[in-house]
Design a protein around this motif. Structure first.
Motif, PDB file in Angstrom:
ATOM      1  N   GLU A  50       0.839  -1.193   0.000  1.00 21.12           N
ATOM      2  CA  GLU A  50       0.000   0.000   0.000  1.00 21.12           C
ATOM      3  C   GLU A  50       0.876   1.246   0.000  1.00 21.12           C
ATOM      4  O   GLU A  50       1.991   1.260   0.529  1.00 21.12           O
ATOM      5  CB  GLU A  50      -0.918  -0.006   1.223  1.00 21.12           C
ATOM      6  N   ARG A  73      -3.611   5.500   3.519  1.00 23.34           N
ATOM      7  CA  ARG A  73      -3.044   4.540   2.583  1.00 23.34           C
ATOM      8  C   ARG A  73      -3.902   4.479   1.327  1.00 23.34           C
ATOM      9  O   ARG A  73      -5.119   4.647   1.389  1.00 23.34           O
ATOM     10  CB  ARG A  73      -2.945   3.146   3.202  1.00 23.34           C
ATOM     11  N   LEU A  74      -3.256   4.222   0.208  1.00 25.46           N
ATOM     12  CA  LEU A  74      -3.951   4.048  -1.068  1.00 25.46           C
ATOM     13  C   LEU A  74      -3.861   2.584  -1.467  1.00 25.46           C
ATOM     14  O   LEU A  74      -2.776   1.994  -1.480  1.00 25.46           O
ATOM     15  CB  LEU A  74      -3.322   4.916  -2.167  1.00 25.46           C
ATOM     16  N   SER A  75      -5.002   1.990  -1.780  1.00 22.56           N
ATOM     17  CA  SER A  75      -5.013   0.591  -2.201  1.00 22.56           C
ATOM     18  C   SER A  75      -4.533   0.492  -3.646  1.00 22.56           C
ATOM     19  O   SER A  75      -5.030   1.210  -4.519  1.00 22.56           O
ATOM     20  CB  SER A  75      -6.426   0.009  -2.086  1.00 22.56           C
ATOM     21  N   PRO A  76      -3.569  -0.389  -3.936  1.00 28.40           N
ATOM     22  CA  PRO A  76      -3.020  -0.489  -5.296  1.00 28.40           C
ATOM     23  C   PRO A  76      -3.942  -1.280  -6.214  1.00 28.40           C
ATOM     24  O   PRO A  76      -4.768  -2.089  -5.788  1.00 28.40           O
ATOM     25  CB  PRO A  76      -1.705  -1.223  -5.090  1.00 28.40           C
ATOM     26  N   HIS A  77      -3.777  -1.041  -7.496  1.00 26.00           N
ATOM     27  CA  HIS A  77      -4.438  -1.839  -8.521  1.00 26.00           C
ATOM     28  C   HIS A  77      -3.856  -3.253  -8.486  1.00 26.00           C
ATOM     29  O   HIS A  77      -2.654  -3.427  -8.240  1.00 26.00           O
ATOM     30  CB  HIS A  77      -4.212  -1.199  -9.901  1.00 26.00           C
ATOM     31  N   PRO A  78      -4.668  -4.278  -8.698  1.00 26.24           N
ATOM     32  CA  PRO A  78      -4.124  -5.645  -8.610  1.00 26.24           C
ATOM     33  C   PRO A  78      -3.020  -5.934  -9.621  1.00 26.24           C
ATOM     34  O   PRO A  78      -2.233  -6.867  -9.428  1.00 26.24           O
ATOM     35  CB  PRO A  78      -5.359  -6.528  -8.857  1.00 26.24           C
TER      36      PRO A  78
END
Length: 437
Positions: A4, A13-18
């Protein structure tokens, strides 16, 4: 999985692209590795479809684990392992897998000595992943004329030599397999750092690999060429026959033949589509690798780019032309079939009109016959009804209930009975017609 991303100094926090990890990792997927001079490199490329690729990964994993080495991580397409003084670089691509073995070399040894077959024993420790496509024996040596003179080592008729953009290296080959089956490549070092030497060697190996893969489309084009020529000739014959007015049976026969030809063309195009597309892609990659090298001429010898352009471009144009002929032939067959189908439809409509006219004539004839039958049936029924009425009148006359002559009464009843029966039959027919409407 990508970690993250923190925002500022807080807990945000920023959730990442899979797919972020895969996209970022692709830039570093196949890094250049330093290569000390002198060195000997054996490079192999094998055809590995999906099932072969899985078996190859499993075999390499077992090979590394049996020697206490780190196996390739799951999902990774490249791996590097050290076996003492020998290094292995393994790479798995969409339809092929490469094994590159790097050996230390004797600085005073003659180029390509000892034979590559005597150095290939590590490759024999692994099961062959699939059919062999590429086998390269590359020798990286310091500049030492005349020992490293390319003219003494390769066939002059097909020799290609070039130096890189700053003249720090010269690389040469004749693109021909030697007695052991390896295509030999000589790289002469004129002061490269190990990092630059590793990058140059990897690009040179990729040129030979993608050159071979690009040419896999040529046998497919040569296989399809005779059938395409036959179909083109037959299409011309069918279109010539279409110009003549033929009956429905002939047109249907021509339409069936066009359909069969179109199916054959589409089957060939579908089977070769992937191969021709891959050949174009590999040719573009090879051209890009040559451009990255920044070739400069050495003496009067052709560079790799000019040599391959002269030898490979006709083959690639053959593939491109074959693919274009398939596409063009498919369109022509579709247009010819549509024209012929239109002619068949028009002829069928004409036949249907003639059939309708014939049916109308038959209907009118049936109506006339029906009217005739109605008249005859009216006369017959009238005859029987008048007969029965005559018996009734005669019986009444004999019993004395009427005094009028029976024949006169019967004669007077005839027109009344005929009119009544005709009217009844006509009413029944009208009711049937009305119910059908």
């Amino acid at each position: 999985m990508t970690a993250e991303v923190l925002i500022g100094d807080g807990d945000g926090r920023l959730s990442p692209h899979p797919l972020r990890a895969a996209v970022l990792g692709e830039v570093h997927a196949r890094p250049f590795t330093p290569l000390a001079v002198p060195a000997r490199v054996l490079h192999f490329a094998f055809d590995t479809p999906a099932d072969n690729a899985k078996a190859d990964r499993a075999a390499l994993t077992s090979f590394c684990e049996s020697r206490g080495l780190q196996p390739p991580p799951a999902g990774e397409k490249h791996h590097r392992a050290s076996f003492g003084t020998t290094m292995l670089r393994w790479e798995q691509h969409s339809e092929f897998t490469t094994y590159t073995w790097e050996f230390t070399a004797d600085p005073v040894a003659m180029p390509f000595h000892p034979e590559a077959s005597s150095l290939a024993s590590p490759m024999r420790l692994l099961p062959q992943p699939g059919p062999l496509l590429v086998a390269v024996d590359l020798h990286l040596l310091p500049d030492d004329p005349p020992r490293t003179a390319p003219e003494r080592l390769f066939d002059r008729a097909s020799l290609a030599v070039a130096e890189n953009s700053d003249g720090a290296a010269v690389y040469a080959t004749d693109f021909q397999p030697g007695p052991s089956g390896y295509v030999r490549v000589l790289v002469i070092d004129r002061g490269m750092a190990p990092e630059r030497a590793g990058a140059l060697v990897q690009r040179v190996l990729e040129v030979e690999t993608y050159r071979t893969l690009a040419l896999l489309g040529l046998p497919e084009a040569q296989r399809l060429a005779p059938s395409i020529a036959i179909i083109e000739k037959r299409l011309a014959e069918v279109t010539a026959a279409m110009r003549k007015a033929g009956d429905l049976a002939i047109n249907n026969k021509l339409l069936n033949e066009l359909t069969e030809l179109a199916a054959e063309v589409e089957a060939g195009a579908a089977a070769s589509l992937g191969r021709f597309s891959a050949s174009r892609a590999y040719d573009e990659i090879m051209t890009g690798r040559l451009a990255t090298l920044g070739e400069r001429k050495v003496g009067g010898l052709p560079t790799w780019s000019s040599f391959l352009a002269r030898r490979m471009k006709p083959a690639m144009r053959t593939c491109t032309t074959t693919e274009a002929r398939q596409s063009d032939l498919s369109l022509k067959l579709a247009r010819a079939a549509n024209l012929l189908r239109t002619r068949v439809d028009v002829e069928l409509e004409h036949q249907n009109q003639e059939l309708l006219k014939s049916m109308n004539a038959r209907t009118r004839l049936q109506l006339r016959l029906q009217a005739t039958v109605e008249g005859l049936s009216t006369a017959a029924i009238t005859y029987y009804v008048v007969g029965l009425f005559g018996y009734l009148v005669k019986g009444l006359h004999d019993s004395g209930q009427i005094t009028v002559e029976p024949s006169l009464v019967t004669a007077g009843f005839v027109p009344i009975a005929a009119f009544a029966i005709w009217w009844t039959v006509r009413s029944i027919r009208r009711k049937h017609i009305a119910s059908e409407d």
